[in-house]
Structures are given as C-alpha cells and as structure tokens.
Design an enzyme around this catalytic site. Sequence first.
Site, PDB file in Angstrom:
ATOM      1  N   LYS A 267      45.767  60.058  13.717  1.00  0.00           N
ATOM      2  CA  LYS A 267      46.371  60.188  12.391  1.00  0.00           C
ATOM      3  C   LYS A 267      46.529  61.643  11.928  1.00  0.00           C
ATOM      4  CE  LYS A 267      45.490  56.774   9.373  1.00  0.00           C
ATOM      5  NZ  LYS A 267      44.802  55.687   8.616  1.00  0.00           N
TER       6      LYS A 267
ATOM      7  N   ASP B 142      48.543  54.935   3.062  1.00  0.00           N
ATOM      8  CA  ASP B 142      47.210  54.354   2.824  1.00  0.00           C
ATOM      9  C   ASP B 142      46.848  54.354   1.336  1.00  0.00           C
ATOM     10  OD1 ASP B 142      46.585  53.674   5.453  1.00  0.00           O
ATOM     11  OD2 ASP B 142      45.721  55.639   5.895  1.00  0.00           O
TER      12      ASP B 142
END
Length: 276
Positions: free
Chosen positions: A69, A106
């Site tokens: 990520k 997110d």
Amino acid sequence: MTENVPLAGVIGHPIHQSKSPQMHGHWLRRYGIRGHYVPMDVKPADLAEVIRALPRMGFVGANVTLPHKINVLDLVDSVTDRATIIGAANTLIVRRDGTIMADNTDGYGFIENLRQNAPGWDPKAGPAVVFGAGGACRAVISSLLETGVEKVLLSNRTRIKAEQLQHEFGMRVQVVDWVQVGNVLEDAGLVVNTTSLGMVGQPELRVPLDGLRPGTLVTDLVYSPLRTPLLEVAAERGCPTVDGLGMLLHQGVPGFERWFGRRPEVDDELRQAVLG
Ligand code: ATR
C-alpha cells in the site's frame, strides 16, 4: 470480434485472505456487468513490473493491499490528495491514456460505514478516542478530521508512533498515554479501535471501559470476529456499536464505480456474500 472485457483485481502478498474478490464478484454478478475481478499474489520484488503492465493487460484498475500500500505510491503516474495525506493507496485507476492514478478510499469507507450504521452520530458530539497508530489508523484520523471531528485523542502502546501522527496531522490530534486511555473515554463522542487487538488469534484489548457512557458510538476495525469483545462490552453499557466489516465493504465502492461505471450498493446481501 468481441469487445475487451474490463479486468480489475487485488494485488497483495499473500492474497488468499482478501475478501475483495468475493465482494466485487458479487457486485459484477448482481448488476450483470461484463468484467472480471481477480486475486493477484505479487511479491514485493515484482510489484513495479506488475503495476506497469496493468494497462496493457486490459486492467481498468486494481485494489492494492498489504504489503504494497505504501510502495505503490512511487510506481504510479499520479496520487490523489487523500492518498498523499494518508501516505498509502488502496485503489488504482487506469485512465484512458494508460496512466495510473492511486487513491485511498479507506477513510471514506470508515466514515460511510458510520453514516450508514449510526446515522445519529454527530462528529461534533465530543472527541474521538482512537486506539492504535498503525497504517489503518492514518486513514481513520484523516477522515475524522475531514468530517469535522474537533479533537482526536490518540493512544498507542508505542507512544512515539502516536506522537508522529500528531506531528503530521496537527493540534487537533492529542496523544494520550496507553495506560491512561481508559480515563478519557467519559467525554468521547466516538471510540475507535484500529489495533489488531481482539482479532481472532490476537491478544485481547485490555483498555478499561468503565468510563464509557451510554450513547458514545463505538466501532472496531477488526471484523473477525464481527462482534469483538470491545463491541460486546460497549453494547452492554448501552453504546451504539458498528462493526468493521462495513468499512471494508464501503472502501470498495469508489473503485468499482470508476472501473465498471455503476455505483454499487452496500447491503445485507453483500455482507452475506462476503461472509459466506
Ligand atoms: P494496521 O495497518 O492494520 O494498522 P499495523 O500498522 O501493524 O497494522 O498496526 C498495528 C497496531 O496495533 C499498532 O498500533 C500496534 O501498536 P504498536 O504501534 O505499539 O505496535 C497495535 N498493537 C498490535 N499488537 C498490540 C498489543 N499486543 N498491544 C497493544 N497494541 C498492539
């Protein structure tokens, strides 16, 4: 000649634990969209090559999960503001010209989960008490600040990591010592666990919860089990609770919409498909 079928998928290492293929697969079937979403196990040493090849292979985008990520930010053509602030990406968009943009959904998923399952929550109701200071926590803090939470009380076993986040996010974030955090729950409007404590196979979260007042919203990023000990205790004390599965589901919405042209719904049918 058949038209190219759009491809998307999730890149991680390992990848078998990811629930994204079930989620996107469910949406593709449900909306009758021609397209495929595949799990891709990619080692860190191969990440750059795989990312560069995506547009030429017919990918309209991808999700990125652990351990890629952060590293993926250096491998794409552009990075959205929110991914820059969070310092990590979970969603890639391949544009028509073959360039790749990295985004982070997110924090969006975190807030949408609260909006859907605790519509009465007011960001201004009181400070948000946040446990943890890892990768997931960055998305939570940035989305809370953006949504209008006035103060985040941040507590982590390793205090210096919380202090680093305070340094980055500014004075609306205040650090509370890990052994003291039970004492600041009384005024909280929201309590969030972003640590792995309470997850199957992990130790319990041992923060004393006696100070929790009925009415304070409590949520956990851990979704295995769905009802974590934190959520159970909070519910017993009269607090509304929201489990962590919804964050995972909502974070997938913006990617699916960009790749396949339809905004998908997060509902019970999807939860069952992902849990099943
Ligand atoms: P993620 O990306 O899911 O946030 P992470 O970056 O590994 O994962 O962060 C894990 C979080 O859980 C950290 O805040 C970690 O605390 P430390 O920074 O002190 O390591 C927290 N955590 C994990 N195990 C813990 C334990 N036994 N006690 C307290 N906190 C723990």
